[in-house]
Structures are given as C-alpha cells and as structure tokens.
Scaffold this motif. Sequence first.
Motif, PDB file in Angstrom:
ATOM      1  N   LYS A 177       0.817  -1.212   0.000  1.00 27.83           N
ATOM      2  CA  LYS A 177       0.000   0.000   0.000  1.00 27.83           C
ATOM      3  C   LYS A 177       0.850   1.262   0.000  1.00 27.83           C
ATOM      4  CE  LYS A 177      -4.095   1.853   2.308  1.00 27.83           C
ATOM      5  NZ  LYS A 177      -5.062   1.638   3.420  1.00 27.83           N
ATOM      6  N   LEU A 178       1.990   1.216   0.698  1.00 29.00           N
ATOM      7  CA  LEU A 178       2.858   2.382   0.818  1.00 29.00           C
ATOM      8  C   LEU A 178       4.097   2.289  -0.069  1.00 29.00           C
ATOM      9  CD1 LEU A 178       2.666   2.827   4.691  1.00 29.00           C
ATOM     10  CD2 LEU A 178       1.501   4.194   2.952  1.00 29.00           C
ATOM     11  N   SER A 179       4.153   1.249  -0.919  1.00 30.27           N
ATOM     12  CA  SER A 179       5.301   1.046  -1.830  1.00 30.27           C
ATOM     13  C   SER A 179       6.621   1.011  -1.058  1.00 30.27           C
ATOM     14  CB  SER A 179       5.337   2.145  -2.899  1.00 30.27           C
ATOM     15  OG  SER A 179       4.190   2.096  -3.700  1.00 30.27           O
ATOM     16  N   ILE A 180       6.622   0.185   0.013  1.00 23.98           N
ATOM     17  CA  ILE A 180       7.814   0.032   0.843  1.00 23.98           C
ATOM     18  C   ILE A 180       8.440  -1.318   0.553  1.00 23.98           C
ATOM     19  CG2 ILE A 180       8.698  -0.073   3.204  1.00 23.98           C
ATOM     20  CD1 ILE A 180       6.280   1.554   4.071  1.00 23.98           C
ATOM     21  N   LYS A 181       9.745  -1.349   0.528  1.00 22.93           N
ATOM     22  CA  LYS A 181      10.448  -2.620   0.384  1.00 22.93           C
ATOM     23  C   LYS A 181      11.471  -2.750   1.502  1.00 22.93           C
ATOM     24  CE  LYS A 181      13.921  -0.999  -2.963  1.00 22.93           C
ATOM     25  NZ  LYS A 181      13.523   0.423  -2.958  1.00 22.93           N
ATOM     26  N   LEU A 182      12.044  -3.940   1.618  1.00 21.39           N
ATOM     27  CA  LEU A 182      12.995  -4.223   2.695  1.00 21.39           C
ATOM     28  C   LEU A 182      14.183  -3.273   2.609  1.00 21.39           C
ATOM     29  CD1 LEU A 182      13.332  -6.363   4.988  1.00 21.39           C
ATOM     30  CD2 LEU A 182      14.862  -7.581   3.445  1.00 21.39           C
ATOM     31  N   GLY A 183      14.551  -2.668   3.749  1.00 15.76           N
ATOM     32  CA  GLY A 183      15.691  -1.760   3.812  1.00 15.76           C
ATOM     33  C   GLY A 183      15.343  -0.305   3.628  1.00 15.76           C
ATOM     34  N   ASP A 184      14.086  -0.001   3.247  1.00 13.16           N
ATOM     35  CA  ASP A 184      13.694   1.397   3.042  1.00 13.16           C
ATOM     36  C   ASP A 184      13.577   2.125   4.373  1.00 13.16           C
ATOM     37  OD1 ASP A 184      13.636   0.979   0.379  1.00 13.16           O
ATOM     38  OD2 ASP A 184      11.447   1.071   0.145  1.00 13.16           O
ATOM     39  N   PRO A 185      13.937   3.399   4.397  1.00  8.05           N
ATOM     40  CA  PRO A 185      13.706   4.216   5.601  1.00  8.05           C
ATOM     41  C   PRO A 185      12.302   4.821   5.568  1.00  8.05           C
ATOM     42  CG  PRO A 185      14.989   5.463   4.013  1.00  8.05           C
ATOM     43  CD  PRO A 185      14.744   4.112   3.396  1.00  8.05           C
ATOM     44  N   VAL A 186      11.668   4.905   6.723  1.00  8.77           N
ATOM     45  CA  VAL A 186      10.356   5.543   6.846  1.00  8.77           C
ATOM     46  C   VAL A 186      10.399   6.463   8.062  1.00  8.77           C
ATOM     47  CG1 VAL A 186       9.098   3.657   5.756  1.00  8.77           C
ATOM     48  CG2 VAL A 186       9.441   3.641   8.231  1.00  8.77           C
ATOM     49  N   VAL A 187       9.484   7.410   8.062  1.00 10.69           N
ATOM     50  CA  VAL A 187       9.383   8.346   9.186  1.00 10.69           C
ATOM     51  C   VAL A 187       8.074   8.071   9.907  1.00 10.69           C
ATOM     52  CG1 VAL A 187       9.231  10.755   9.895  1.00 10.69           C
ATOM     53  CG2 VAL A 187      10.753  10.106   8.026  1.00 10.69           C
ATOM     54  N   ILE A 188       8.160   7.837  11.215  1.00 10.01           N
ATOM     55  CA  ILE A 188       6.948   7.639  12.008  1.00 10.01           C
ATOM     56  C   ILE A 188       6.690   8.896  12.838  1.00 10.01           C
ATOM     57  CG2 ILE A 188       7.112   5.144  12.032  1.00 10.01           C
ATOM     58  CD1 ILE A 188       7.914   6.798  15.243  1.00 10.01           C
ATOM     59  N   HIS A 189       5.408   9.159  13.076  1.00 10.71           N
ATOM     60  CA  HIS A 189       4.980  10.391  13.723  1.00 10.71           C
ATOM     61  C   HIS A 189       4.023  10.024  14.850  1.00 10.71           C
ATOM     62  CE1 HIS A 189       2.196  14.142  13.397  1.00 10.71           C
ATOM     63  NE2 HIS A 189       2.986  14.208  14.446  1.00 10.71           N
ATOM     64  N   THR A 190       4.344  10.423  16.068  1.00  9.75           N
ATOM     65  CA  THR A 190       3.470  10.181  17.217  1.00  9.75           C
ATOM     66  C   THR A 190       2.932  11.501  17.742  1.00  9.75           C
ATOM     67  OG1 THR A 190       5.252  10.313  18.855  1.00  9.75           O
ATOM     68  CG2 THR A 190       4.853   8.164  17.831  1.00  9.75           C
ATOM     69  N   VAL A 191       1.734  11.458  18.333  1.00  4.57           N
ATOM     70  CA  VAL A 191       1.083  12.673  18.824  1.00  4.57           C
ATOM     71  C   VAL A 191       1.003  12.697  20.337  1.00  4.57           C
ATOM     72  CG1 VAL A 191      -1.051  14.035  18.764  1.00  4.57           C
ATOM     73  CG2 VAL A 191      -0.260  12.867  16.698  1.00  4.57           C
TER      74      VAL A 191
END
Length: 422
Positions: A177-191
């Motif tokens: 769904k997010l076009s992510i593959k192994l080793g990709d960096p992502v940014v998570i956001h908490t409130v």
Amino acid sequence: MRRPIDLIYMLLLQTIGWMVGIANRVRQRSPAVFSASIDTIVTCSIAIGTAAILIASMVMLGFQKEITKKIAAFAGAFEITKYSGIQHPYEPTPLQVSQVSRLMADLPSAIEKVTPFVQKLMLIHTRVGVEGICCKGIDPTVVHTPLEDYLIVGRLPDLTKETYQNELSISHHLAQKLSIKLGDPVVIHTVHPTIRYRKLKIVGIYRTYFSAIDEHLAFCDMRLIQRLNNWSSETVHGYTLFLEANAAPTKPLRDTILRLMDDDLRLTSTRYKYASFYDWLTIIQKNTTIFIIFILLVAGSTMVATVMVQLMERSYMVGVLKVLGAYAWQIDAILLYNSFRTLCLGMLGGNVLGVGFCFLQDRYKYITLEPALYYMRYVPIYSHWKVIVWPNLLILATLSVVLYFAIRLLRQKKLTEALQEG
C-alpha cells in the motif's frame, strides 16, 4: 476325560467354523449375478464415503489449527490490561510490572510464558503517502519465534543490543500500500503524549492473510515505544499469555488467572478479541458435521440395500437353515459377516484414498485457496492418528448398528415368505 471348558471351546470353534463356511459359500457366486454387482457398487460407495469423511475431518481441523496458531502467535491466548473507565483498543491504560507479580510467582502449568507488551498508534510517512498503524513493541527478554514463522522476507527488529534499535517490521499489505520494500527508511509520527518524529528502517515484512492484523499491525523494539512515551522499563500496556501446545483457554484456567491478578486488571480472551474468525470456524465445523451425517446416511442406506439383495437371493436358503435347526443369531451372524466384510473392504479402500489425498495435499499443496476468503493460500491438512482412527470408528460403529437391525428386521420378513413358498 476332557474338561467342560474344553468342550465349550470346541463347540464354539465348530460353530464359528460352520458359520464362516456357510458365509463363504454364500459369497461364491458368479460375477454375472446381480448381487455381485451390488456388492461392488456398495464397496465403492463406502470407499468414497470413508475418504470424504476423512478428508473433511482433516481439512476442518487443518483450518482450525492454522487459524488458531496464527492468532496465538500474534495475540496469545489471553491479554492482561489495566481496567479503566475508557478502554482504548489500541493503546490501553499503562500498568506497572509489580501488578502481575502474584501471577508470575505462581504461574499455572498450562501457561507457557507471559510477555509484556506496549503498543502505540503512529502515522507512517513514505514518499507515497501517510498511513495510520498500531506499532507493537516486542519484549527484548523473550525470543518470539512464532512471529518469525510468518515473515516472508527479512527479520524482526534486533533485540539483542543494549539499547533500542530504530527498526520496524510491517505487513506485506502495508508494504504494498505504501510502496515500501525491505531496507527502506520511513518516518513515524506520534502525537501522544508529545509530538515526536523518528526515522526507522524496514527490516522485515510478514503476512498472515488476516485483515484484522495485516492492515494495521507493525512491530518494533518495546524500549523504543517506552522512550517515546517517556516511560521507565517497568511501565507497559499489558501482558500476553501464551499457552502450552496441548492446553486450551478453558473457564477453569481463566478463573485461576483472575484469582492471581490485581482487582484493577482485566483479562481479555483472544477468542473474544478475534470473535469473527472463531465464528467462521464454528460455521465450518457445523457444515462439516452435517456433511458427515449425510455421508453416513447414504452409506447406511446402501448397506441396507445390499442386505435386502442378499436376502432376496438367498431367502430359500435362510428358510432351509431355520428348518434344519439353525438359531436366529447364527443366521444373523452369517448375513452380518458377509455385509461386514463388504464394509471393511470399502473402508480400507476409503482410507487409502483419503489418507493418500491428504498426504499429497500436505506435501505438495496443489489445491490453492483465495486468501481474502479463507485466510490462507492453500487447503490446510491436520494429520494425526486420532483424526484417522476416530472417523473410522464412527463409520464402523454406525454402519454396524444399522446392519445388525436391518438384518434382524429383513430376515424375519424374508424367512416367513420362504417358509410359505416351501
């Protein structure tokens, strides 16, 4: 001089030998005789019915075991959380490790392990878009081997380091769904409780085919979420209880656990949390039971038809045996022996067909399923000696009882007709 017991044994053996000889003589007929064709048809129908019952039992239990195994791997059998006025399904009220000290000190034998968990709602940012996820922290002191069985690529976050790692394992559904593959960096956001951002690395991708799990659940180091919440290592959201392989989440076990918990804690069964999956299993079980009943009814009817053909063909012989002094139970035994032999031959062929089919499916998985409907890619098989023995005993007992009463009723009617003709 022979003892009375020896004479009894001798008479018994002679009687059995005489009945078996008569029964074998009855079976010695030309293949062109109508009853011979009926025997062949009945044997084949019993073989097909036995194979169908065995396959249905193994497949039904296969679904039950596979789905239960998946749910237990991700959610255990029970969850302990803190009771409060408002219960959030994804972020329960935090509790302290000391609140389960009594349970940990006197753990019931049916429980394999108790592991803490923390989970947090997050937004995951990628170049494609933003998606909300529930990130569950894995306890670094416990080896979570069940989760590894569902990884299709990569691994779980590394928990062996002294400090937490900025690593994340997500589902195949989210990765696509997010076009992510192994080793990709992502940014998570908490409130909550404060707004924070973290850059995490995708180290593993799993797949269960359960929409309730794959659509939102991700895994990270438990210490990372504790750090984001400004918690100590003694503060968690709850505990997951895993049972031993042969244990079941029974009411007595639940009551035992409740007695060892503090009053402000609540115990939630996984069966309640994932009720839709267990309801689906119940429907499959009911359908399989109805199917087996119909198979037994058809098989019983064919066996009764065989007895009727035998009596119609040998009605005069039955009358002669009765006139010559044969007892009713001896005539019943002769007819039952012939029918029972047909039954056993059919069941033997059915076991070869059923067990052989299930063995090939379990090994090569050539019959596939639609994962969106059945939660797995292929037809599951649960192979255990009990799954083979109990259906066979059910078939044998049911058809033997049907045969016995059918022979008694039909033999009396045909005997009267034979004597009238004589």
